[in-house]
Design a protein around this motif. Sequence first.
Motif, PDB file in Angstrom:
ATOM      1  N   ASP A   1       0.851  -1.147   0.167  1.00 45.03           N
ATOM      2  CA  ASP A   1       0.116   0.012   0.023  1.00 45.03           C
ATOM      3  C   ASP A   1       0.923   1.186  -0.028  1.00 45.03           C
ATOM      4  OD1 ASP A   1      -2.306  -1.502   0.111  1.00 45.03           O
ATOM      5  OD2 ASP A   1      -2.203  -1.718   2.258  1.00 45.03           O
ATOM      6  N   GLY A   2       1.861   1.239  -0.106  1.00 45.94           N
ATOM      7  CA  GLY A   2       3.010   2.275  -0.385  1.00 45.94           C
ATOM      8  C   GLY A   2       3.411   2.666   1.232  1.00 45.94           C
ATOM      9  N   ASN A   3       2.930   2.127   2.208  1.00 45.44           N
ATOM     10  CA  ASN A   3       3.568   2.473   3.912  1.00 45.44           C
ATOM     11  C   ASN A   3       5.080   2.282   3.774  1.00 45.44           C
ATOM     12  OD1 ASN A   3       0.689   3.219   4.493  1.00 45.44           O
ATOM     13  ND2 ASN A   3       0.294   0.787   4.500  1.00 45.44           N
ATOM     14  N   VAL A   4       5.569   2.967   4.395  1.00 46.07           N
ATOM     15  CA  VAL A   4       7.257   3.111   4.540  1.00 46.07           C
ATOM     16  C   VAL A   4       7.658   2.878   6.425  1.00 46.07           C
ATOM     17  CG1 VAL A   4       9.394   4.006   4.274  1.00 46.07           C
ATOM     18  CG2 VAL A   4       7.712   4.070   2.683  1.00 46.07           C
ATOM     19  N   VAL A   5       8.420   2.040   6.599  1.00 45.83           N
ATOM     20  CA  VAL A   5       8.675   1.818   8.076  1.00 45.83           C
ATOM     21  C   VAL A   5      10.313   1.948   8.041  1.00 45.83           C
ATOM     22  CG1 VAL A   5       8.606  -0.776   8.025  1.00 45.83           C
ATOM     23  CG2 VAL A   5       8.434   0.557   9.974  1.00 45.83           C
ATOM     24  N   THR A   6      10.868   2.399   8.942  1.00 41.81           N
ATOM     25  CA  THR A   6      12.193   2.643   9.210  1.00 41.81           C
ATOM     26  C   THR A   6      12.890   1.613  10.218  1.00 41.81           C
ATOM     27  OG1 THR A   6      12.195   5.093   8.247  1.00 41.81           O
ATOM     28  CG2 THR A   6      14.114   4.295   9.593  1.00 41.81           C
ATOM     29  N   PHE A   7      13.746   0.899   9.910  1.00 41.57           N
ATOM     30  CA  PHE A   7      14.687   0.021  10.701  1.00 41.57           C
ATOM     31  C   PHE A   7      15.889   0.769  11.201  1.00 41.57           C
ATOM     32  CE2 PHE A   7      11.437  -2.703  10.164  1.00 41.57           C
ATOM     33  CZ  PHE A   7      11.375  -3.900  10.913  1.00 41.57           C
ATOM     34  N   ASN A   8      16.493   0.784  12.412  1.00 40.55           N
ATOM     35  CA  ASN A   8      17.693   1.050  12.666  1.00 40.55           C
ATOM     36  C   ASN A   8      18.698   0.225  12.432  1.00 40.55           C
ATOM     37  OD1 ASN A   8      16.837   3.853  13.792  1.00 40.55           O
ATOM     38  ND2 ASN A   8      16.027   2.574  15.548  1.00 40.55           N
ATOM     39  N   ILE A   9      19.895   0.607  12.070  1.00 37.04           N
ATOM     40  CA  ILE A   9      21.087  -0.562  11.749  1.00 37.04           C
ATOM     41  C   ILE A   9      22.071  -0.042  12.810  1.00 37.04           C
ATOM     42  CG2 ILE A   9      22.794  -1.209  10.305  1.00 37.04           C
ATOM     43  CD1 ILE A   9      21.164  -0.332   8.119  1.00 37.04           C
ATOM     44  N   GLU A  10      22.403  -0.926  13.609  1.00 34.41           N
ATOM     45  CA  GLU A  10      23.473  -0.861  14.799  1.00 34.41           C
ATOM     46  C   GLU A  10      24.628  -1.646  14.327  1.00 34.41           C
ATOM     47  OE1 GLU A  10      22.284  -1.171  19.142  1.00 34.41           O
ATOM     48  OE2 GLU A  10      20.089  -1.109  18.080  1.00 34.41           O
ATOM     49  N   GLU A  11      25.724  -1.283  14.411  1.00 33.15           N
ATOM     50  CA  GLU A  11      27.128  -1.750  13.673  1.00 33.15           C
ATOM     51  C   GLU A  11      28.258  -1.987  14.934  1.00 33.15           C
ATOM     52  OE1 GLU A  11      30.548  -1.425  10.520  1.00 33.15           O
ATOM     53  OE2 GLU A  11      28.918  -0.097  10.538  1.00 33.15           O
ATOM     54  N   THR A  12      28.786  -3.157  15.099  1.00 26.75           N
ATOM     55  CA  THR A  12      29.845  -3.298  15.951  1.00 26.75           C
ATOM     56  C   THR A  12      30.887  -2.649  15.464  1.00 26.75           C
ATOM     57  OG1 THR A  12      30.324  -5.443  15.102  1.00 26.75           O
ATOM     58  CG2 THR A  12      29.018  -5.527  16.966  1.00 26.75           C
ATOM     59  N   GLU A  13      31.572  -1.741  16.083  1.00 23.19           N
ATOM     60  CA  GLU A  13      32.751  -0.838  15.617  1.00 23.19           C
ATOM     61  C   GLU A  13      33.597  -1.813  14.764  1.00 23.19           C
ATOM     62  OE1 GLU A  13      34.250   1.764  18.266  1.00 23.19           O
ATOM     63  OE2 GLU A  13      32.374   2.960  18.537  1.00 23.19           O
ATOM     64  N   ASP A  14      34.050  -2.703  15.363  1.00 25.61           N
ATOM     65  CA  ASP A  14      35.388  -3.897  14.916  1.00 25.61           C
ATOM     66  C   ASP A  14      34.972  -5.155  15.069  1.00 25.61           C
ATOM     67  OD1 ASP A  14      37.384  -1.284  14.466  1.00 25.61           O
ATOM     68  OD2 ASP A  14      37.123  -1.400  16.637  1.00 25.61           O
TER      69      ASP A  14
END
Length: 225
Positions: free
Chosen positions: A63-76
């Motif tokens: 239906d064109g709805n958009v949802v945002t997910f967060n990305i967490e990254e280990t630094e190293d």
Amino acid sequence: MKNLIKISLCLSVLVFFTSCLNDDNMPQLNENIVEIGAFKLLQSSLDKLPYTDKTKVRFADEDGNVVTFNIEETEDVFDLEKQLVKYSYFEQGDTVLLNHTSETKKFVVSNESFQLTFNLTLSANPYAPDPENGYVADVLNIFCVDPDNSLNASQVFYHETDNRTWPSTWNPDPLDELTLIDSTFTEVYNNDFVMPKNVINFNYEFGILSFNGVDGRLWRFENME
């Protein structure tokens, strides 16, 4: 009389079981610990991961709805201590514990309101059927975390990013093209898991291409930043 017979039989079984436990001829569990070393990731495998230096990924429904997910990254990358268990088929009760470290990179892709968290790990892993021979592959796993218990997670994706020296592979063949809602993606991988927690389509250009929400609705990759 019947009760007396039952009690006698129970006592006989108990005596037999106890004598078996004390029998010197019973096979004893033999645990040997073997260190098989440290396994390091290839930089080329790390370079294939699309989430590096990214913070947001968006998905859209039909239906064109958009949802945002967060990305967490280990630094190293970090060394993750692991243990493989190897049982001997020739010496009953003989067990070898194979200690090693796997260099690992981790990402978490999550949205709290959706009650969805995906843990992605790329690790340098030994070859499980023959772990002492030094074979190594860089393996990507994705787990879907239980929203009611963060300690529980179900595997929803597996892929050997680089097979390296493994003598065999468990990789499925990629789909040349896959259309999800109104977008077509190439070189798509998925796994035919039994009763998966979620159905994931994945490629190395955009990462997770689609998933199912808790209501079963399909969401497909929109963009990333």
